[in-house]
Design a protein around this motif. Structure first.
Motif, PDB file in Angstrom:
ATOM      1  N   PRO A  41      81.930  63.678  18.347  1.00  0.00           N
ATOM      2  CA  PRO A  41      82.574  64.990  18.329  1.00  0.00           C
ATOM      3  C   PRO A  41      83.937  64.966  17.665  1.00  0.00           C
ATOM      4  N   LEU A  42      84.530  63.801  17.530  1.00  0.00           N
ATOM      5  CA  LEU A  42      85.839  63.722  16.878  1.00  0.00           C
ATOM      6  C   LEU A  42      85.767  62.666  15.790  1.00  0.00           C
ATOM      7  N   THR A  43      86.700  62.693  14.883  1.00  0.00           N
ATOM      8  CA  THR A  43      86.708  61.770  13.756  1.00  0.00           C
ATOM      9  C   THR A  43      86.689  60.318  14.219  1.00  0.00           C
ATOM     10  N   GLY A  44      85.788  59.551  13.649  1.00  0.00           N
ATOM     11  CA  GLY A  44      85.808  58.113  13.835  1.00  0.00           C
ATOM     12  C   GLY A  44      85.321  57.621  15.182  1.00  0.00           C
ATOM     13  N   GLU A  45      84.656  58.447  15.961  1.00  0.00           N
ATOM     14  CA  GLU A  45      84.179  57.977  17.262  1.00  0.00           C
ATOM     15  C   GLU A  45      82.805  57.316  17.132  1.00  0.00           C
ATOM     16  N   SER A  90      70.950  61.144  19.459  1.00  0.00           N
ATOM     17  CA  SER A  90      72.270  60.562  19.218  1.00  0.00           C
ATOM     18  C   SER A  90      73.222  61.004  20.319  1.00  0.00           C
ATOM     19  N   TYR A  91      73.987  60.030  20.810  1.00  0.00           N
ATOM     20  CA  TYR A  91      74.954  60.293  21.882  1.00  0.00           C
ATOM     21  C   TYR A  91      76.257  59.576  21.584  1.00  0.00           C
ATOM     22  N   SER A  92      77.314  60.092  22.149  1.00  0.00           N
ATOM     23  CA  SER A  92      78.586  59.384  22.095  1.00  0.00           C
ATOM     24  C   SER A  92      78.427  58.014  22.747  1.00  0.00           C
ATOM     25  N   ALA A  93      79.054  57.001  22.151  1.00  0.00           N
ATOM     26  CA  ALA A  93      79.043  55.657  22.725  1.00  0.00           C
ATOM     27  C   ALA A  93      80.362  55.368  23.441  1.00  0.00           C
ATOM     28  N   ILE A  94      80.982  56.424  23.964  1.00  0.00           N
ATOM     29  CA  ILE A  94      82.206  56.263  24.763  1.00  0.00           C
ATOM     30  C   ILE A  94      81.856  56.643  26.199  1.00  0.00           C
ATOM     31  N   CYS A  95      81.929  55.652  27.096  1.00  0.00           N
ATOM     32  CA  CYS A  95      81.577  55.922  28.491  1.00  0.00           C
ATOM     33  C   CYS A  95      82.489  57.019  29.037  1.00  0.00           C
ATOM     34  N   ILE A 105      79.510  49.272  26.685  1.00  0.00           N
ATOM     35  CA  ILE A 105      78.411  50.190  26.978  1.00  0.00           C
ATOM     36  C   ILE A 105      77.307  49.903  25.971  1.00  0.00           C
ATOM     37  N   HIS A 106      76.106  49.734  26.464  1.00  0.00           N
ATOM     38  CA  HIS A 106      75.023  49.419  25.541  1.00  0.00           C
ATOM     39  C   HIS A 106      73.682  49.867  26.086  1.00  0.00           C
ATOM     40  N   PHE A 107      72.717  49.829  25.192  1.00  0.00           N
ATOM     41  CA  PHE A 107      71.367  50.301  25.471  1.00  0.00           C
ATOM     42  C   PHE A 107      70.518  49.141  25.959  1.00  0.00           C
ATOM     43  N   TYR A 108      69.933  49.304  27.113  1.00  0.00           N
ATOM     44  CA  TYR A 108      68.965  48.334  27.598  1.00  0.00           C
ATOM     45  C   TYR A 108      67.582  48.861  27.257  1.00  0.00           C
ATOM     46  N   PRO A 109      66.866  48.221  26.327  1.00  0.00           N
ATOM     47  CA  PRO A 109      65.560  48.725  25.927  1.00  0.00           C
ATOM     48  C   PRO A 109      64.511  48.511  27.012  1.00  0.00           C
ATOM     49  N   ARG A 167      80.332  62.415  34.359  1.00  0.00           N
ATOM     50  CA  ARG A 167      80.017  63.226  33.181  1.00  0.00           C
ATOM     51  C   ARG A 167      78.947  62.529  32.357  1.00  0.00           C
ATOM     52  N   PRO A 168      77.983  63.302  31.817  1.00  0.00           N
ATOM     53  CA  PRO A 168      77.002  62.716  30.905  1.00  0.00           C
ATOM     54  C   PRO A 168      77.671  62.277  29.608  1.00  0.00           C
ATOM     55  N   LEU A 169      76.977  61.441  28.830  1.00  0.00           N
ATOM     56  CA  LEU A 169      77.474  61.157  27.482  1.00  0.00           C
ATOM     57  C   LEU A 169      77.285  62.405  26.630  1.00  0.00           C
ATOM     58  N   PRO A 170      78.324  62.839  25.912  1.00  0.00           N
ATOM     59  CA  PRO A 170      78.123  63.958  24.985  1.00  0.00           C
ATOM     60  C   PRO A 170      77.022  63.617  23.975  1.00  0.00           C
TER      61      PRO A 170
END
Ligand code: FES
Length: 229
Positions: A41-45, A90-95, A105-109, A167-170
């Motif tokens: 949602p913001l530059t460079g996130e 696609s989701y923000s990767a900022i907890c 923060i990472h994805f557990y498959p 809060r959910p991930l944006p």
């Protein structure tokens, strides 16, 4: 409760890889998240871009879902997956707890959640609560934040499975052009207050800085009171 509106007015933005070539939706590997840096949602996130599959590696069609914000009780509609199988998200990767970013923060498959302690990606701190939440919600894969154990449901709009996040991930709203296979970011939804540490600054070293502030509450649900700045 009121609906949280998607932020409007963002330009439509083509998703490209690090060499500047458009990312082709049908070439995104299933269950292997790409960490992308783009303007939503913001530059460079950092954001996760993910072609979600089941435990056999087949893409899963993801319908729209209602996402609840535990902090406020607000709800919004996440639009679901896009791409040839309706499986790309696609989701923000900022907890949204205190702002930890990859690799914390990472994805557990799928297939890593149920056997968390044996085969999970490093760093390997998936909590028993996270595994139980994935199982009771019947999702084969989760986002997990190693800082304090928050988990999010990638199949349903990155809704909160376990706290301490409230809060959910944006989510980045994607569009897929079937004639070119290109993906576009067209907006964001679920954007909240940027999470900050207790000193008001996102922590660079959350393991050492933040766990001491939360002690034994780490990894438990909704018991942590966040410090307001
Ligand atoms: Fe992710 Fe605390 S910053 S759980």
């Amino acid at each position: 409760p009121p609906e949280v509106a998607a932020i409007s007015g963002f330009p439509k933005s083509l998703l490209v890889d690090s060499s500047g070539s458009p990312i082709l939706a049908s070439k995104i590997p299933v269950n292997s998240p790409i960490i992308t840096i783009y303007e939503y949602p913001l530059t460079g996130e950092p954001n996760f871009l993910l072609n979600l599959g089941d435990s056999s590696g087949k893409p899963v069609k993801l319908p729209p879902a209602t996402v609840v914000v535990p902090q406020t009780g607000d709800k919004y509609t996440w639009p679901g997956g896009v791409g040839p199988y309706g499986s790309i998200v696609s989701y923000s990767a900022i907890c949204q707890h205190l702002g930890c970013q990859p690799p914390y923060i990472h994805f557990y498959p799928p297939n890593h959640v149920n056997s968390a302690q044996e085969s999970a990606p490093e760093p390997d701190t998936l909590t028993p609560q996270a595994v139980a939440a994935a199982q009771s919600n019947h999702v084969p894969a989760i986002f997990h934040c190693d800082c304090h154990g928050s988990t999010y449901d990638p199949y349903h709009g990155a809704a909160v499975l376990t706290g301490p996040t409230v809060r959910p991930l944006p989510a980045t709203i994607l569009e897929w052009d079937s004639s070119t296979d290109y993906l576009y970011a067209v907006g964001s939804i679920g954007v909240g207050i940027y999470p900050t540490g207790s000193n008001g600054v996102p922590s660079k070293d959350p393991k050492s800085d933040l766990e001491s502030s939360f002690g034994s509450s780490v990894g438990t649900k909704t018991t942590v009171k966040e410090t307001e700045n």
